[in-house]
Design a protein around this motif. Structure first.
Motif, short mmCIF file in Angstrom:
data_model
loop_
_atom_site.label_atom_id
_atom_site.label_comp_id
_atom_site.label_asym_id
_atom_site.label_seq_id
_atom_site.Cartn_x
_atom_site.Cartn_y
_atom_site.Cartn_z
N THR A 1 35.81 60.20 38.91
CA THR A 1 35.46 59.19 39.91
C THR A 1 36.61 58.21 40.04
O THR A 1 37.47 58.13 39.17
N SER A 2 36.59 57.45 41.12
CA SER A 2 37.70 56.53 41.38
C SER A 2 37.35 55.09 41.06
O SER A 2 38.08 54.18 41.44
N THR A 3 36.24 54.86 40.37
CA THR A 3 35.82 53.47 40.14
C THR A 3 36.69 52.78 39.10
O THR A 3 36.93 53.33 38.02
N SER A 4 37.15 51.58 39.43
CA SER A 4 37.77 50.69 38.45
C SER A 4 36.98 49.39 38.42
O SER A 4 36.53 48.91 39.47
N THR A 5 36.83 48.84 37.22
CA THR A 5 36.21 47.51 37.07
C THR A 5 37.09 46.72 36.12
O THR A 5 37.48 47.23 35.06
N LEU A 6 37.41 45.50 36.50
CA LEU A 6 38.26 44.67 35.65
C LEU A 6 37.99 43.19 35.90
O LEU A 6 37.52 42.82 36.97
N TRP A 7 38.26 42.41 34.86
CA TRP A 7 38.36 40.96 35.04
C TRP A 7 39.80 40.66 35.44
O TRP A 7 40.74 41.23 34.89
N VAL A 8 39.97 39.76 36.39
CA VAL A 8 41.32 39.44 36.84
C VAL A 8 41.41 37.95 37.16
O VAL A 8 40.44 37.33 37.60
N ARG A 9 42.58 37.38 36.85
CA ARG A 9 42.87 36.00 37.25
C ARG A 9 44.37 35.87 37.42
O ARG A 9 45.15 36.70 36.91
N ASP A 10 44.76 34.82 38.12
CA ASP A 10 46.19 34.57 38.28
C ASP A 10 46.81 34.22 36.93
O ASP A 10 46.18 33.58 36.10
N ALA A 11 48.06 34.65 36.75
CA ALA A 11 48.81 34.29 35.55
C ALA A 11 50.18 33.76 35.99
O ALA A 11 50.92 34.49 36.61
N PRO A 12 50.46 32.48 35.70
CA PRO A 12 49.64 31.49 34.98
C PRO A 12 48.38 31.12 35.76
O PRO A 12 48.26 31.46 36.94
#
Lengths: 284, 284
Positions: A181-192
């Protein structure tokens, strides 16, 4: 001298201002009503040209920077018409229709009289109504319980995000096996860390590696043709910087050199932040 | 004399030609390069103004009618900027960028110098690649096993479709109870029968009654603000007329006067025809 550094001084007046790379990359200088000049930022470069998310954010910023802008962003569609070359670009933003509740914009990015990107933006005055969310955030441990993804040095734009994968790392993040399957799940935020605003959400709608690479388990040429973002929340610009966004995406159909992707972005409190779709070109 | 009838004679040369109402409603007269004149069709009128699907199809037709058009439609975004009044309209279609594989258009509909609708269209040359469909068609009996929906006399556009509901009839089709989910699934085809083409698919992407009415179980003011359609199939214009399309749609999030809808269209053979999304204004 790096022309980007030059622009930075011109815009900010002083290099002593410590501005976030995202704000520098999307900064625009007004040149008369509805016209803005910007410059590609090496910090947000992709395999070829800029990261599509930063281009989307910049197109949206032209509308937000325009004194005629009324309301807050509701819908954004960006069409990646051609490559954006390293250097300066011009953005023309035209409010083609302003209604009581909505305002419609047509936005065009040009380099040397050649159209590189088009966009349409709808801004709106939101008012309280009945509300409900039919979709649910994906299951995910807290971001602190997940390791920070070790991202490759190239493309450069990756270094501006703190990504913590729950599922679907793909070949960019070291998983080179084909996936069913092509599903991705992630937490993401700008860095910094940076407070979330509409341009940041627009950019985060495009942080998912091309889904075809997950399915095939290898890098292939791919590029977004069209991206749409629907903004579901009124964003409080005073919110704490560094809050994570829970992001999930999957493809629906691959074939004939194109696939589509459907994505959902959630706040760390489980509120619907944005839903997004894109159509992507690929070679296999 | 009905101005529509007048236009019909002007365009067709003779009223003895029996043309499909869909083709009459989306017919455009070229007025120089990239400019077309059309006319609203009473057969496709909605509660206020034309059915959004016929406007989408007409915007797409301007691109397809333009001799500069290269490839077949891949992506369409239509922004409903303001009401379309009964009468004539002008459409300007500009191919802002033509690449080897894709061609990008910006399309604008005006009435009396006021912008009523904007659209962007991407056309593409499709080529065989690896393909896969991750989503599945919804469970549905064959259309012949389902009753033809008894649709109200108004709005008029409904009479141009043969709809056979599998789930989610909503208050338009006699189900006035609030529903815990917004999903509708139906077989749909043009009535009278017509071979499927890209404009027809664009219009069918908008045949779903506003999802908020299913949830609330009553009619409320609602109107599409932005509609995007991704076309996944190379359409054979010689295909049999009268084939059904299996269409399913749901809302993802409602709030602050807007909701989004995600839709899938399938051939009667279970192939992915299009995926579509829209953002809709509503009052409760």
């Amino acid at each position: 001298m790096n022309p980007h550094a030059l622009r930075r001084r011109t815009i900010l007046g002083s290099t002593t201002t410590l501005e976030h790379p995202f704000d520098i990359a999307t900064a625009l200088t007004p040149e008369g009503q509805g016209r803005f000049v910007g410059h590609t930022a090496p910090e947000y470069s992709n395999m070829v040209g800029p990261f599509g998310g930063i281009t989307a954010a910049t197109m949206l910023r032209a509308v937000l920077d325009d004194p005629r802008c009324s309301g807050s962003p509701l819908s954004l569609t960006v069409n990646y018409a051609g490559p954006v070359a390293t250097g300066a670009f011009t953005i023309d933003a035209e409010p083609v229709r302003t209604n009581r509740t909505t305002q419609h914009w047509v936005v065009t990015m040009r380099q040397d009289d050649s159209v590189a990107t088009t966009a349409t933006v709808v801004c709106a005055l939101r008012r309280p109504t009945w509300s409900d969310t039919e979709i649910s955030p994906p299951d995910a441990p807290a971001p602190d319980a997940l390791e920070v993804a070790e991202l490759p040095q190239s493309p450069a734009w990756l270094r501006n995000y703190d990504m913590r994968f729950v599922a679907g790392r793909g070949p960019f993040v070291g998983d080179g096996a084909p996936s069913p399957t092509s599903t991705s799940t992630l937490w993401v935020r700008d860095a910094p860390a940076r407070a979330l605003d509409y341009p940041a959400i627009a950019a985060m709608s495009d942080v998912f590696f091309p889904r075809v690479m997950l399915r095939l388990g290898r890098m292939v040429p791919a590029g977004t043709v069209s991206l749409t973002v629907y903004f579901h929340a009124e964003i409080d610009p005073r919110a704490d910087p560094g809050r994570f966004v829970l992001a999930t995406a999957r493809a629906q159909h691959f074939g004939n050199g194109f696939f589509d992707q459907s994505a959902h972005l959630w706040t760390d409190q489980g509120a619907a932040l944005a839903t997004s779709h894109q159509l992507v070109y690929f070679k296999d």
